[in-house]
Design a protein around this motif. Structure first.
Motif: not given
Length: 639
Positions: A89-99
């Protein structure tokens, strides 16, 4: 909430990890507001596995997650201890731009901390400049450090937070104060208390409760009570914290007084309250109050609470009412390991070792795996009943059969077991071969056995060891001094008295009490303060005359009975028994609670009186129960 088992979690992982890594048609989605609503509700209800399942369905439907989605899914990963899924989920946060979203960052830090990955949590914190400007991110990492036994890492982070000019709040204070659980932490806890005032959080009940619990855990009971008294609006949690604190520190009378004060204030107690009150009733032998609590528990619908059932078993057993304790135990539809431990310990304390070991074997047959505390109970039961071989058998099976590594408390029980049986050399050899350094309880057990079997030479060795470990424990000095006195070694007695004087040690006064018509009647040795003093001593005179008529041996007649009626020599339990004989019906058993171990003279005295008056006397001393009836004692003079 029913947590899923390991197999369910693995199945979930294999079914969903691909969907989490690669959401279907990632760029084609509208805002997933209805999905987020479902995720929020499931998270509130503690349905964490279902929450992750809904998230997978959302991805398959083509909806794209956003910053409002991830806090709920990450919370579910944290609750289920799924660090790998959380990392995906952390990697997906970064991909989607929510970091760069504050609540997503906080959720990531919390998830890693709750999965015991504080280094990864710090990487998230350190990797975003935004985190070092936000209180909520600092709070998440501070709480995570504290929860993972890193209190001082949390303190260093808090200091950095202050240097950076980031404001702290009530959540920061609660996170840090909850980590102060040792007396060594008290200065830090007091500093946090001062910061609480400076920060203007004086009226925050959550912080007040947390600081109260902190003082209790740090064994600063007076400071805890001062804080408690200063809280204007006390909730149930506040009352429970103070009651539990008194109970955990052995202040049973304070517990009962505070409980009555709580009832008067109109606050309704819960199961936590009652457990603390019942444990205090057990310590005091206050069966009448315990019975009233049991009735109230039934009236408010908590009669089936297993924690309360176990507390009631312990209370009745320690108040001398073993049949009632057994009835509660037998009536439990599901008996936990704690239930078995309580009833086994109860029988052991009453000297009924045969019943205790039978129950232990029944527990094993029922498929209950034993742990360290239940082995302490059964080994102690074997020791008090003289079941030496049975106890040694259990000790040898602990690690070999049940996978329970013997601790220092188990070695102490076995030293006591061997010592009481007269196998002093074997007990000494066991101490010398222990895998860990023996503590004061181990050497104290050997010293007590030497007193029973009059081995002064070995007692001196044990004494030298134990006073180095527990130089403040007055009981060991008194024990060796009495041995010297019995051996007519005046020089030894003077040496011990000189040691006590140099170390400013004073013997704890012996006292005994009985409960009569809801009141506690307390006596000390040679007591003349009770309103019925004249009648009590007159009763002792009559008992003395009757004892002499029984034609006991010269030793008992001239030695043990010589000081029965001297005001300086009459021990407290004799006064309590005389008072009870004056005031209770002849069909009622007499229960006496004594704070110290009963001496040999008083033990003999009560045996003789039980034969003369044909009454049962139950005496609970510092180590066990003695049931006197017809001139005999349940311990068979083996205590």
């Amino acid at each position: 909430m029913i947590r899923p088992n390991t197999r369910q979690l693995r199945l979930y992982w294999y079914q969903t990890h691909r969907s989490i890594i690669t959401p279907t048609t990632a760029g084609a989605a509208t805002t997933p507001t209805p999905w987020n609503t479902q995720l929020r509700e499931l998270s509130k209800q503690g349905q964490f596995l279902q929450s992750l399942t809904i998230y997978r369905q959302m991805l398959r439907s083509g909806k794209r997650p956003n910053a409002f989605t991830f806090p709920f899914t990450l919370k579910s990963c944290a609750a289920l201890s799924l660090p790998i899924t959380g990392t995906l989920l952390h990697s997906q946060v970064i991909k989607i731009g929510c970091f760069s979203e504050p609540f997503v960052l906080t959720a990531l830090i919390s998830m890693y901390c709750k999965c015991s990955l504080t280094d990864d949590a710090y990487k998230v914190f350190d990797g975003s400049p935004l985190c070092r400007k936000m209180t909520v991110c600092y709070n998440a990492l501070i709480a995570g450090y504290v929860q993972n036994s890193g209190l001082y890492n949390g303190v260093f982070l808090f200091c950095e937070m202050r240097r950076m000019g980031v404001l702290f709040n009530a959540v920061t204070m609660v996170g840090l104060a909850s980590g102060c659980t040792d007396p060594m932490d008290i200065r830090l806890g007091m500093s946090l208390h001062c910061l609480n005032f400076k920060g203007g959080f004086c009226n925050d009940l959550a912080i007040g409760n947390c600081l109260l619990t902190m003082y209790v855990k740090c064994e600063s009971i007076e400071l805890a009570r001062k804080l408690f008294d200063g809280i204007p609006e006390k909730g149930l949690i506040t009352w429970n914290a103070m009651i539990s604190g008194y109970a955990q520190n052995g202040l049973a009378t304070h517990v009962l007084n505070l409980y009555h004060e709580m009832e008067s204030s109109g606050v309704c107690p819960d199961a936590v309250t009652f457990v603390g009150v019942l444990s205090s009733c057990a310590n005091l032998g206050a069966q009448k109050i315990g019975q009233e609590v049991e009735q109230k528990v039934g009236r408010i619908g908590l009669g089936f609470n297993p924690f309360l059932k176990n507390a009631l078993i312990n209370m009745y057993a320690r108040c001398g009412n073993l049949p009632k304790a057994r009835a509660i135990f037998d009536g439990m539809p599901r008996k936990t390991l704690v239930s078995w431990t309580a009833i086994i310990g109860g029988y052991g304390m009453h000297g009924l070792g045969d019943v205790a070991v039978k129950l232990f074997d029944e527990m094993i047959s029922a498929g209950i795996k034993p742990d360290g505390p239940v082995f302490v109970s059964v080994l102690s039961a074997c020791s008090h009943a003289g079941l030496t071989n049975r106890g040694l058998g259990y000790f040898s099976q602990m690690e070999r059969v049940y996978g329970v590594k013997p601790g220092i408390e188990h070695h102490s029980c076995v030293v006591d077991l061997l010592g009481r049986a007269g196998r002093l050399e074997d007990a000494y050899k066991l101490i010398e071969t222990m895998p860990v350094e023996p503590d004061g309880a181990v050497w104290g057990a050997l010293l007590g056995a030497c007193k029973i079997h009059k081995n002064v030479e070995l007692a001196e060795i044990a004494f030298d060891k134990v006073v180095k470990l527990e130089p403040w424990n007055i009981g060991y000095y008194v024990l060796l001094s009495n041995m010297y006195a019995d051996d007519e070694n005046l020089a030894g007695v003077l040496r011990i008295r000189l040691m006590m004087r140099e170390r400013k040690l004073r013997k704890d006064p012996g006292y005994s009490y009985v409960e009569f018509k809801g009141r506690i009647h307390l006596f000390v040795a040679g007591d003349t303060s009770h309103p019925q003093t004249e009648e009590v001593y007159s009763m002792l005179d009559k008992l003395e005359d009757l004892i002499k008529e029984l034609n006991w041996s010269k030793k008992n007649d001239e030695g043990s009975n010589k000081e029965l009626l001297s005001s300086a020599g009459v021990h407290s339990e004799r006064l309590a028994i005389a008072f009870a004989l004056l005031n209770t019906d002849i069909v009622v058993d007499i229960l006496v609670i004594k704070n110290l171990r009963i001496c040999g003279d008083c033990h003999l005295f009560i045996k003789m009186v039980s034969q003369i008056v044909d009454r049962q006397f139950v005496v609970r001393d510092a180590t066990r129960f003695h049931h006197f009836r017809g001139g005999a004692c349940s311990c068979n003079d083996y205590w």
